[in-house]
Design a protein around this motif. Structure first.
Motif, PDB file in Angstrom:
ATOM      1  N   ASP A  29       0.831  -1.194   0.000  1.00 22.63           N
ATOM      2  CA  ASP A  29       0.000   0.000   0.000  1.00 22.63           C
ATOM      3  C   ASP A  29       0.869   1.249   0.000  1.00 22.63           C
ATOM      4  O   ASP A  29       2.038   1.220   0.374  1.00 22.63           O
ATOM      5  N   GLY A  30       0.275   2.361  -0.394  1.00 18.32           N
ATOM      6  CA  GLY A  30       0.990   3.628  -0.405  1.00 18.32           C
ATOM      7  C   GLY A  30       0.167   4.727   0.225  1.00 18.32           C
ATOM      8  O   GLY A  30      -0.742   4.471   1.007  1.00 18.32           O
ATOM      9  N   GLY A  31       0.472   5.950  -0.137  1.00 17.31           N
ATOM     10  CA  GLY A  31      -0.217   7.096   0.442  1.00 17.31           C
ATOM     11  C   GLY A  31      -1.172   7.742  -0.545  1.00 17.31           C
ATOM     12  O   GLY A  31      -1.781   7.075  -1.376  1.00 17.31           O
ATOM     13  N   SER A  32      -1.286   9.044  -0.480  1.00 19.92           N
ATOM     14  CA  SER A  32      -2.258   9.765  -1.294  1.00 19.92           C
ATOM     15  C   SER A  32      -1.830   9.872  -2.753  1.00 19.92           C
ATOM     16  O   SER A  32      -2.653  10.114  -3.631  1.00 19.92           O
ATOM     17  N   THR A  33      -0.544   9.693  -3.024  1.00 18.27           N
ATOM     18  CA  THR A  33      -0.035   9.719  -4.396  1.00 18.27           C
ATOM     19  C   THR A  33      -0.067   8.313  -4.981  1.00 18.27           C
ATOM     20  O   THR A  33       0.356   7.351  -4.328  1.00 18.27           O
TER      21      THR A  33
END
Length: 473
Positions: A29-33
């Protein structure tokens, strides 16, 4: 730039799986980008002969890049802007590795062996520096432990290894220490973003490994809060309000799925590391869990019968920040050349399907070799588009996704079964070509089915648009 603390890891021993394989799985998973992910094979000539981390600028001594690296699969970040981030793969010795699960720590160990502020290794580096050089899961633990002790790390991480017989989970501790535990053959593990290893037996070297001075460090600095035994989560980890809302509920939902009589609450801080399911576990079970958002509980963000506060109470497993998810399966009921399977899905898991790619190959399908820019010829971007459309009206679109996933998975299983039978007596280049052909067939099928799903969602959603006007309205 580093990725945020994300991911959900699931590990399963060979006696706990439906077919006797070992399985290690993780959502990346990652962040808002948006972070586009790819699927490639790293052949020996592609493995770096000199290495320097992008994030930390850490240089690796050339003697630690061992000669004769093995071929391995990889799921790297498509841009390469912040390093490789190879994430997961299976090498030609049929050893699997996933890295990493970002985990928690506490001020006691950080005051003794702090995380590095300059230099060191991290998630960007671990798979690239470990997987091409190991011939067993146990060797993987030892090599990663060696790298952490020699070069240090700037982040707390958990990684997992599997071969035909064993599954191991290793966690970094402070800047230069580590501990690992072998998962019992009949057990499974649910590991969210916390330090996960609890009970640890320093005398049992067959099932537990750690940096040589770890016990001395615990005793010297009075780190153990328990009256009896050693619980590494209590000693080195955290037990915070964030854990209660961000981490623990994910483990609780997994346990509840595998054991409907599971006791405890979502926020429970002491859910055990080693657990046992009431049924044998399949890849489809793991896919459901990695896609899950607390269905049939008050905490489902897509539910229409709960409150907004309940929907926001706990972080789900399936989330818009799923960018790549894998199950690394080492099978024991097929010839060695067919044993490694990397089940792979791109994008949010609520609107995708896992593809069982063979890993004894020298190349991967073009539609899974993602580029960094939006491109609907790549499955990553199709899945991302479908998830964003589906999120606008989950009640309507989820039925389409469920039918898509079940039908596509059945067709993929059929290709896998047919290939297993057709390739069981092949070896060498003939075998690899057959497996590459099967991988291409599965990629093409998945791409077409995913685009068809896009079309069905557009057709269904046409009449639901708010910007409309009709003389009969």
């Amino acid at each position: 730039m580093q990725k945020p603390a994300e991911c959900t890891t699931i590990l399963v021993g060979k006696d706990a799986t439906i077919d006797g394989s070992t399985m290690i799985a993780r959502s990346e998973d990652g962040g808002s980008t948006i972070i586009p992910e790819a699927f490639i094979t790293v052949n020996p000539e592609d493995q770096p002969k000199h290495y320097q981390s992008v994030i930390s600028k850490q240089k690796i001594d050339d003697e630690d890049l061992l000669p004769n690296p093995m071929r391995y699969t990889s799921a790297p970040d498509a841009s390469g802007k912040h390093g490789v981030w190879a994430a997961a793969g299976i090498n030609e010795a049929t050893v699997a590795m996933t890295a990493t699960e970002t985990i928690t720590t506490n001020s006691r160990i950080q005051g003794i062996d702090p995380l590095l502020e300059e230099g060191g290794l991290g998630e960007e580096d671990f798979v690239t520096l470990t997987l091409p050089y190991i011939k067993s899961a146990r060797e993987g633990v030892k090599r990663l432990g060696y790298l952490v002790e020699k070069y240090g790390t700037y982040e707390m991480n958990g990684s997992a290894f599997a071969d035909h017989d064993e599954v191991w989970y290793i966690e970094t501790i402070g800047g230069h220490h580590w501990a690992a535990r072998r998962i019992p053959d009949d057990a499974y593990v649910a590991a969210p973003n916390r330090l996960n290893i609890d009970f640890f037996d320093f005398k049992d070297e067959e099932n537990f490994m750690c940096s040589s001075d770890l016990l001395d460090l615990i005793e010297k600095y009075h780190l153990n809060p328990d009256y009896q035994g050693y619980n590494l989560r209590h000693i080195f980890g955290s037990s915070t309000i964030k854990d209660a809302h961000y981490n623990n509920p994910r483990a609780w939902y997994i346990h509840r799925y595998f054991d409907p009589e599971w006791e405890g609450t979502p926020a429970d801080q002491d859910q055990p590391f080693i657990t046992y399911a009431k049924k044998k576990i399949s890849p489809e079970d793991i896919k459901f869990l990695e896609s899950s958002h607390y269905q049939d509980t008050p905490y489902d963000v897509y539910s229409t019968t709960n409150t907004d506060a309940e929907k926001k109470l706990f972080r789900p497993i399936g989330i818009n920040r799923n960018f790549e998810t894998h199950i690394l399966q080492i099978r024991n009921d097929v010839p060695e050349g067919l044993a490694g399977v990397q089940w792979l899905a791109f994008g949010p898991n609520t609107f995708n399907v896992f593809v069982p790619f063979y890993t004894n190959v020298t190349t991967t399908p073009a539609s899974f070799q993602t580029g960094p820019k939006f491109d609907l010829s790549k499955i990553f971007w199709v899945n991302k588009l479908n998830a964003q459309l589906g999120d606008t009206n989950y009640k309507v679109y989820s039925a389409l996704e469920q039918a898509f996933e079940e039908k596509t998975m059945a067709k993929l299983r059929k290709i896998e079964n047919e290939t297993d039978e057709a390739a069981k007596n092949l070896t060498g280049k003939d075998l690899q070509e057959k497996l590459e052909e099967a991988n291409q067939k599965m990629a093409d099928l998945t791409y077409k089915a995913s685009v068809d799903l896009t079309g069905e969602m557009v057709e269904t959603g046409h009449g639901l648009m708010k910007l409309k006007y009709d003389l009969l309205d």
